[in-house]
Design an enzyme around this catalytic site. Structure first.
Site, mmCIF file in Angstrom:
data_model
loop_
_atom_site.group_PDB
_atom_site.id
_atom_site.type_symbol
_atom_site.label_atom_id
_atom_site.label_comp_id
_atom_site.label_asym_id
_atom_site.label_seq_id
_atom_site.Cartn_x
_atom_site.Cartn_y
_atom_site.Cartn_z
ATOM 1 N N SER A 248 3.009 -2.217 10.277
ATOM 2 C CA SER A 248 4.461 -2.221 10.476
ATOM 3 C C SER A 248 5.104 -3.573 10.168
ATOM 4 O O SER A 248 6.062 -3.975 10.827
ATOM 5 C CB SER A 248 4.810 -1.745 11.892
ATOM 6 O OG SER A 248 4.357 -0.420 12.089
ATOM 7 N N GLY B 17 2.646 -1.254 4.219
ATOM 8 C CA GLY B 17 2.696 0.168 3.878
ATOM 9 C C GLY B 17 4.123 0.617 3.628
ATOM 10 O O GLY B 17 4.690 0.415 2.559
ATOM 11 N N GLY B 18 4.730 1.198 4.651
ATOM 12 C CA GLY B 18 6.061 1.810 4.523
ATOM 13 C C GLY B 18 7.088 0.921 3.843
ATOM 14 O O GLY B 18 7.831 1.383 2.962
ATOM 15 N N HIS C 267 -9.747 1.045 4.683
ATOM 16 C CA HIS C 267 -8.461 1.248 5.373
ATOM 17 C C HIS C 267 -8.711 2.192 6.554
ATOM 18 O O HIS C 267 -9.532 3.108 6.462
ATOM 19 C CB HIS C 267 -7.443 1.848 4.400
ATOM 20 C CG HIS C 267 -6.047 1.848 4.961
ATOM 21 N ND1 HIS C 267 -5.629 2.779 5.875
ATOM 22 C CD2 HIS C 267 -5.004 0.999 4.772
ATOM 23 C CE1 HIS C 267 -4.360 2.519 6.213
ATOM 24 N NE2 HIS C 267 -3.961 1.433 5.554
ATOM 25 N N GLU D 245 -5.694 -5.088 10.409
ATOM 26 C CA GLU D 245 -4.698 -4.046 10.629
ATOM 27 C C GLU D 245 -5.009 -3.308 11.930
ATOM 28 O O GLU D 245 -5.835 -2.384 11.933
ATOM 29 C CB GLU D 245 -4.726 -3.041 9.476
ATOM 30 C CG GLU D 245 -4.379 -3.630 8.134
ATOM 31 C CD GLU D 245 -3.760 -2.574 7.222
ATOM 32 O OE1 GLU D 245 -2.641 -2.793 6.787
ATOM 33 O OE2 GLU D 245 -4.391 -1.534 6.985
ATOM 34 N N GLU E 268 -7.207 4.622 7.640
ATOM 35 C CA GLU E 268 -7.043 6.053 7.341
ATOM 36 C C GLU E 268 -8.286 6.603 6.640
ATOM 37 O O GLU E 268 -8.627 7.777 6.805
ATOM 38 C CB GLU E 268 -5.763 6.255 6.495
ATOM 39 C CG GLU E 268 -4.516 6.034 7.350
ATOM 40 C CD GLU E 268 -3.303 5.508 6.589
ATOM 41 O OE1 GLU E 268 -3.266 5.603 5.353
ATOM 42 O OE2 GLU E 268 -2.379 4.997 7.268
ATOM 43 N N GLY F 189 1.960 2.198 10.581
ATOM 44 C CA GLY F 189 2.890 3.315 10.414
ATOM 45 C C GLY F 189 3.560 3.749 11.700
ATOM 46 O O GLY F 189 4.192 4.804 11.749
ATOM 47 N N ASN G 135 0.866 -1.184 0.000
ATOM 48 C CA ASN G 135 0.000 0.000 0.000
ATOM 49 C C ASN G 135 0.899 1.229 0.000
ATOM 50 O O ASN G 135 1.496 1.554 1.016
ATOM 51 C CB ASN G 135 -0.900 -0.003 1.247
ATOM 52 C CG ASN G 135 -1.716 1.276 1.360
ATOM 53 O OD1 ASN G 135 -1.840 2.027 0.390
ATOM 54 N ND2 ASN G 135 -2.273 1.529 2.537
ATOM 55 N N TRP G 136 0.982 1.865 -1.160
ATOM 56 C CA TRP G 136 1.873 3.027 -1.271
ATOM 57 C C TRP G 136 1.321 4.237 -0.530
ATOM 58 O O TRP G 136 2.021 5.214 -0.343
ATOM 59 C CB TRP G 136 2.063 3.398 -2.738
ATOM 60 C CG TRP G 136 2.953 2.475 -3.517
ATOM 61 C CD1 TRP G 136 3.563 1.329 -3.071
ATOM 62 C CD2 TRP G 136 3.354 2.631 -4.889
ATOM 63 N NE1 TRP G 136 4.310 0.772 -4.079
ATOM 64 C CE2 TRP G 136 4.196 1.540 -5.211
ATOM 65 C CE3 TRP G 136 3.072 3.579 -5.874
ATOM 66 C CZ2 TRP G 136 4.764 1.397 -6.482
ATOM 67 C CZ3 TRP G 136 3.628 3.422 -7.144
ATOM 68 C CH2 TRP G 136 4.472 2.341 -7.427
ATOM 69 N N LYS G 137 0.059 4.214 -0.156
ATOM 70 C CA LYS G 137 -0.607 5.389 0.433
ATOM 71 C C LYS G 137 -0.394 6.593 -0.506
ATOM 72 O O LYS G 137 -0.345 6.408 -1.711
ATOM 73 C CB LYS G 137 -0.089 5.675 1.830
ATOM 74 C CG LYS G 137 -0.071 4.431 2.731
ATOM 75 C CD LYS G 137 0.127 4.806 4.149
ATOM 76 C CE LYS G 137 0.438 3.582 4.968
ATOM 77 N NZ LYS G 137 -0.087 3.671 6.314
HETATM 78 C C1 PEP Z 1 -0.964 0.143 5.741
HETATM 79 O O1 PEP Z 1 -0.908 1.276 5.279
HETATM 80 O O2 PEP Z 1 -1.908 -0.592 5.427
HETATM 81 C C2 PEP Z 1 0.095 -0.316 6.628
HETATM 82 C C3 PEP Z 1 0.016 -1.487 7.167
HETATM 83 O O3 PEP Z 1 1.129 0.557 6.820
HETATM 84 P P1 PEP Z 1 2.531 0.224 7.552
HETATM 85 O O4 PEP Z 1 3.026 -1.090 6.999
HETATM 86 O O5 PEP Z 1 3.418 1.365 7.197
HETATM 87 O O6 PEP Z 1 2.249 0.122 9.017
#
Ligand code: PEP
Length: 247
Positions: A209, A230-231, A94, A165, A96, A171, A9-11
């Site tokens: 994470s 994500g990251g 998600h 999640e 967010e 994040g 997930n590039w966000k």
């Molecule tokens: C996400 O954005 O779905 C996510 C899990 O981010 P991260 O891996 O950065 O925690």
């Protein structure tokens, strides 16, 4: 046994130049992956990434889909539009989106339904906040979030992907322990099994994470069928290492 699924997930990250470098790096190092791989990218880059991923082992994903089919919904993007750009997956719900765009369980369920109707697999995200976990409400929250999607989507439920999640892990660098993650995944699996005889085919991903150092342990859990990353999906070596540990 089904292959695991690793979805990045590039966000709201990327640029034309950065996307090309990232995808070329991934494709150079990927080889033949032992799992399914997808990238959920910002909508404006779908056409670019679709072209870059042509004939590769990586599927394309969007980060959202409209709950509406067509019409006067300025700024929205329909499932049919996504489909035209080769999109296979769409994130829905998600945290967010739930937090900053006030998406309710009902809206998330409607988005999942629209995605399915358009031939796109929704990756339905569920998860509790830190306050909810500390209040002992984790199971209640994730079951309520998933129940809305099951209720709205009935027999199609075996076509979805679920991502657990925990909001406090997204994040933040704080990952759920393997025990915490597996426990919630088992709860979600049982809920899906009660709703569909074909629930075993549903991927339940862990997100929060996930990184090159913790992925193998998480992915070894019996009910963790992959990761939503994500990251770490923005760094070629880290994402490749997570993919390599998903066997
Ligand atoms: C996400 O954005 O779905 C996510 C899990 O981010 P991260 O891996 O950065 O925690």
């Amino acid at each position: 046994m089904k292959k695991k699924l690793i979805a990045g997930n590039w966000k709201m990250n990327g640029s034309l130049v950065a996307n090309e470098a990232l995808i070329k790096g991934l494709l150079t190092g990927l080889g033949t992956p032992g799992c399914q791989v997808a990238l959920c990218v910002p909508a404006v880059y779908l056409a670019q990434v679709h072209a870059l991923l042509a004939d590769s082992a990586i599927d394309l994903g969007a980060q959202d889909v409209s709950e509406h089919e067509i019409g006067a919904f300025t700024g929205e993007i329909s499932g049919a539009m996504l489909k035209e750009f080769g999109v296979r997956y769409a994130l829905v719900g998600h945290s967010e989106r739930r937090q900053y765009h006030f998406e309710t369980d009902a809206v998330v369920a409607a988005k999942a339904q629209r995605a399915l109707a358009g031939g796109i697999t929704p990756i339905v995200c569920v998860g509790e906040t830190l306050a909810e976990r500390e209040a002992g409400k984790t199971e209640e929250v994730v079951k309520r979030q998933l129940a809305a999607v099951i209720h709205t989507n009935g027999h199609c439920i075996s076509e979805i992907v679920v991502a657990y999640e925990p909001v406090w892990a997204i994040g933040t660098g704080k990952t759920a322990s393997v025990e915490q993650a597996q426990q919630v995944h088992a709860v979600l699996r049982a809920q899906l099994k009660a709703a569909s005889p074909q629930a075993d085919r549903i991927h339940i991903l862990y997100g929060g994470s996930m990184n090159a150092a913790n992925a193998a342990q998480l992915l070894a859990q019996p009910d963790i069928d992959g990761g939503l990353v994500g990251g770490a999906s923005l760094k070629v070596p880290d994402f490749l290492s997570i993919i390599a540990s998903a066997l």
